[in-house]
Scaffold this motif. Structure first.
Motif, PDB file in Angstrom:
ATOM      1  N   LEU A  77       0.887  -1.182   0.026  1.00  0.00           N
ATOM      2  CA  LEU A  77      -0.127   0.021  -0.038  1.00  0.00           C
ATOM      3  C   LEU A  77       0.928   1.321  -0.008  1.00  0.00           C
ATOM      4  O   LEU A  77       0.597   2.189  -0.598  1.00  0.00           O
ATOM      5  CB  LEU A  77      -0.784   0.027   1.126  1.00  0.00           C
ATOM      6  CG  LEU A  77      -1.963  -0.766   1.185  1.00  0.00           C
ATOM      7  CD1 LEU A  77      -2.893  -0.987   2.453  1.00  0.00           C
ATOM      8  CD2 LEU A  77      -2.935  -0.633  -0.155  1.00  0.00           C
ATOM      9  N   LEU A  78       2.160   1.146   0.794  1.00  0.00           N
ATOM     10  CA  LEU A  78       2.805   2.434   0.599  1.00  0.00           C
ATOM     11  C   LEU A  78       3.571   2.757  -0.661  1.00  0.00           C
ATOM     12  O   LEU A  78       3.422   3.805  -0.905  1.00  0.00           O
ATOM     13  CB  LEU A  78       3.883   2.357   2.030  1.00  0.00           C
ATOM     14  CG  LEU A  78       3.517   2.601   3.213  1.00  0.00           C
ATOM     15  CD1 LEU A  78       4.559   2.172   4.117  1.00  0.00           C
ATOM     16  CD2 LEU A  78       2.989   4.165   3.517  1.00  0.00           C
ATOM     17  N   ALA A  81       0.733   4.114  -2.817  1.00  0.00           N
ATOM     18  CA  ALA A  81       0.589   5.590  -2.652  1.00  0.00           C
ATOM     19  C   ALA A  81       1.881   6.283  -3.089  1.00  0.00           C
ATOM     20  O   ALA A  81       1.641   7.434  -3.378  1.00  0.00           O
ATOM     21  CB  ALA A  81       0.426   5.601  -0.986  1.00  0.00           C
ATOM     22  N   VAL A  84       1.597   6.942  -7.159  1.00  0.00           N
ATOM     23  CA  VAL A  84       0.810   7.663  -7.398  1.00  0.00           C
ATOM     24  C   VAL A  84       1.131   9.095  -7.004  1.00  0.00           C
ATOM     25  O   VAL A  84       0.747  10.149  -7.780  1.00  0.00           O
ATOM     26  CB  VAL A  84      -0.614   7.271  -6.712  1.00  0.00           C
ATOM     27  CG1 VAL A  84      -1.802   8.470  -7.211  1.00  0.00           C
ATOM     28  CG2 VAL A  84      -1.081   6.029  -7.612  1.00  0.00           C
ATOM     29  N   THR A  85       1.529   9.454  -5.906  1.00  0.00           N
ATOM     30  CA  THR A  85       1.748  10.683  -5.193  1.00  0.00           C
ATOM     31  C   THR A  85       2.911  11.487  -5.854  1.00  0.00           C
ATOM     32  O   THR A  85       2.779  12.397  -6.252  1.00  0.00           O
ATOM     33  CB  THR A  85       2.137  10.665  -3.645  1.00  0.00           C
ATOM     34  OG1 THR A  85       0.700  10.060  -3.061  1.00  0.00           O
ATOM     35  CG2 THR A  85       2.379  12.113  -3.110  1.00  0.00           C
TER      36      THR A  85
END
Length: 173
Positions: A77-78, A81, A84-85
């Motif tokens: 998940l990190l 994220a 995308v970020t």
């Protein structure tokens, strides 16, 4: 004597910017390919940092289970994220600052609002988020520029932006 002509770069006036034609599909995709290499390199560096930091605080970040590598769910998940970020930050920073990513500079295209001003963060974020399905759904959002009267892609229509082709003698910034 040299027979080569030297191109003098110049800034465009507001009237010239308003008359610029929309960029074609192949130029847009070529710029996207150039930028993809930069974003991928950024992901590699950030991924190594993330693995290093996560590895300091957690045991067993990845395990081999029944012949398959399973990554710790928090790390997965990190990583998503982070990807995308960082990609959004890359595009938003360039679009807001100059209207051009490095790939767009190479292919002489520029992203602007429909009123020819630079793209603010909110419109840039809408453009970024809408561009993903425009590309991944068989490129239908990009092929829309052949149907649209202004030759805009779907994500440009949704965000109130446009991508224009700069003349050869225009300065990139």
């Amino acid at each position: 004597m040299s027979s080569k002509k030297k191109i003098v770069r110049r800034l465009l006036s507001e009237a010239e910017i308003a008359r610029l034609p929309r960029a074609g599909l192949l130029r847009r995709l070529a710029a996207l390919l150039y930028d993809m290499f930069l974003v991928f390199a950024m992901w590699m560096i950030l991924g190594f940092i993330l693995l290093f930091v996560f590895g300091l605080f957690a045991d067993n970040t990845s395990e081999l289970v029944d012949g398959r590598v399973q990554t710790h769910p928090v790390l997965s998940l990190l990583t998503l994220a982070m990807m995308v970020t960082s990609a959004a930050s890359f595009y938003l920073w360039f679009w807001q600052r100059t209207g051009q990513t490095l790939g767009m500079i190479a292919w002489r295209i520029k992203a602007l609002r429909t009123d020819n001003q630079s793209i603010p963060p909110k419109q840039g974020l809408i453009r970024f988020v809408a561009a993903w399905p425009a590309f991944w759904l068989g490129g239908l959002g990009y092929f829309w520029l052949y149907v649209d009267k202004n030759h805009d892609a779907v994500h440009e229509r949704m965000s109130g932006t446009k991508t224009v082709l700069l003349p050869k003698d225009a300065r990139p910034f």
